[in-house]
Scaffold this motif. Structure first.
Motif, PDB file in Angstrom:
ATOM      1  N   ARG A 106      -4.944   4.095  -4.034  1.00  0.00           N
ATOM      2  CA  ARG A 106      -4.198   3.898  -5.111  1.00  0.00           C
ATOM      3  C   ARG A 106      -3.766   2.431  -5.199  1.00  0.00           C
ATOM      4  O   ARG A 106      -2.942   1.862  -5.924  1.00  0.00           O
ATOM      5  CB  ARG A 106      -2.768   4.732  -5.258  1.00  0.00           C
ATOM      6  N   TYR A 107      -4.435   1.654  -4.269  1.00  0.00           N
ATOM      7  CA  TYR A 107      -4.319   0.122  -4.302  1.00  0.00           C
ATOM      8  C   TYR A 107      -2.697  -0.319  -4.199  1.00  0.00           C
ATOM      9  O   TYR A 107      -2.650  -1.284  -4.377  1.00  0.00           O
ATOM     10  CB  TYR A 107      -4.869  -0.536  -5.477  1.00  0.00           C
ATOM     11  N   LEU A 108      -2.208   0.284  -3.342  1.00  0.00           N
ATOM     12  CA  LEU A 108      -0.785  -0.155  -2.859  1.00  0.00           C
ATOM     13  C   LEU A 108      -0.776  -0.944  -1.641  1.00  0.00           C
ATOM     14  O   LEU A 108      -1.488  -1.063  -0.962  1.00  0.00           O
ATOM     15  CB  LEU A 108       0.217   1.249  -2.413  1.00  0.00           C
ATOM     16  N   LYS A 109       0.497  -1.922  -1.620  1.00  0.00           N
ATOM     17  CA  LYS A 109       0.657  -3.037  -0.692  1.00  0.00           C
ATOM     18  C   LYS A 109       1.271  -2.060   0.384  1.00  0.00           C
ATOM     19  O   LYS A 109       2.012  -1.098   0.288  1.00  0.00           O
ATOM     20  CB  LYS A 109       1.561  -3.877  -1.412  1.00  0.00           C
ATOM     21  N   HIS A 110       0.711  -2.735   1.717  1.00  0.00           N
ATOM     22  CA  HIS A 110       1.435  -1.982   2.868  1.00  0.00           C
ATOM     23  C   HIS A 110       1.469  -0.541   3.019  1.00  0.00           C
ATOM     24  O   HIS A 110       2.256   0.254   2.880  1.00  0.00           O
ATOM     25  CB  HIS A 110       2.775  -2.313   2.852  1.00  0.00           C
ATOM     26  N   PRO A 111      -0.145  -0.031   3.061  1.00  0.00           N
ATOM     27  CA  PRO A 111      -0.181   1.353   2.808  1.00  0.00           C
ATOM     28  C   PRO A 111       0.418   2.177   4.418  1.00  0.00           C
ATOM     29  O   PRO A 111       0.862   3.057   4.139  1.00  0.00           O
ATOM     30  CB  PRO A 111      -1.753   1.492   3.035  1.00  0.00           C
ATOM     31  N   ARG A 112       0.226   1.486   5.141  1.00  0.00           N
ATOM     32  CA  ARG A 112       0.978   1.866   6.831  1.00  0.00           C
ATOM     33  C   ARG A 112       2.441   2.370   6.348  1.00  0.00           C
ATOM     34  O   ARG A 112       3.026   3.031   6.707  1.00  0.00           O
ATOM     35  CB  ARG A 112       0.629   1.179   7.601  1.00  0.00           C
TER      36      ARG A 112
END
Length: 253
Positions: free
Chosen positions: A106-112
């Motif tokens: 989903r191209y999200l920042k900070h996936p972790r």
């Protein structure tokens, strides 16, 4: 229209000579839990597939989050998440890895960080680094729901989300669904567990032989049931009794 999350008008769908949906009509308010009830083969999953752009209707219109499912499917897909009848998780990955994968897709920042926040919210932090193949049914379902929330979609479609779960796992999922609605999400739920709709839904619709034959709040549906016979105490009808009376069936679900 601003307060309407889903609007369905005269939706029809046929497979060869079989008419599955024969003109379905209803609306779902934003931030509510809407339960669609129906026996096997009533068309519940077909309707969800239309609303989530997986198949096209033969007639009528369906609007999801202000977008027509037929003419603007890409906009519709950005508005919802779908949890099907079976948990769509990768059993070879850990719970955390499943969530990180979806966050990256989903191209999200900070996936972790996204993954860790959802693991904590769904009570899966202690199992985060275990392979999903070791999870119980209830844990897999919670992970599946968590994956549906990556990216905070405003509308959640749940197609029989507690099918096959034990009572404890079912209660866990109910808690999550209530939290979603409390947080402002719209939840569209199909289920054969009538107690589930009774516990969760703000409004209930009954789909039978391709049409909505009754809809309303639980209280409104109870008013359609014959008055309780008073002997020593008044017995209020259950949703199961109301459902069977409305569709004219006597056998148990």
């Amino acid at each position: 229209m601003q307060n309407i999350a889903i609007q369905v008008k005269d939706v029809q769908k046929s497979y060869k000579k079989l008419d599955v949906l024969k003109g379905v009509n209803f609306t779902v308010e934003r931030g509510s839990i809407f339960a669609l009830l129906g026996s096997n083969g009533a068309g519940k999953t077909t309707l969800i597939k239309i609303l989530t752009t997986l198949i096209k209707q033969d007639g009528g219109t369906a609007i999801v989050n202000g977008f027509d499912v037929a003419s603007k499917p890409a906009n519709v897909r950005q508005s919802f998440s779908l949890t099907g009848q079976f948990a769509a998780v990768d059993e070879m990955l850990t719970g955390r890895e499943n969530l990180i994968m979806i966050a990256r897709l989903r191209y999200l920042k900070h996936p972790r960080q996204v993954a860790d926040d959802l693991l904590n919210r769904f009570g899966l932090t202690d199992a985060a680094n275990r392979r999903v193949s070791t999870y119980s049914g209830g844990m897999r379902r919670r992970l599946d729901l968590a994956m549906s929330l990556v990216g905070t979609p405003p509308i959640i479609f749940l197609d029989e989300p507690t099918a096959g779960l034990d009572p404890e796992g079912r209660i866990e999922v109910w808690k999550v669904v209530k939290e979603l609605a409390d947080g402002g999400r719209t939840v569209f739920l199909t289920t054969q567990y009538l107690e589930e709709a009774e516990q969760l839904a703000d409004r209930i619709a009954i789909l039978h032989e391709g049409k909505i034959i009754a809809s309303g709040t639980l209280l409104e549906l109870k008013k359609r049931f014959p008055p309780a016979q008073v002997e020593y105490v008044e017995k209020q009808p259950t949703l199961e009794e109301i459902f069977l009376a409305i569709i004219g069936k006597k056998e148990e679900l």
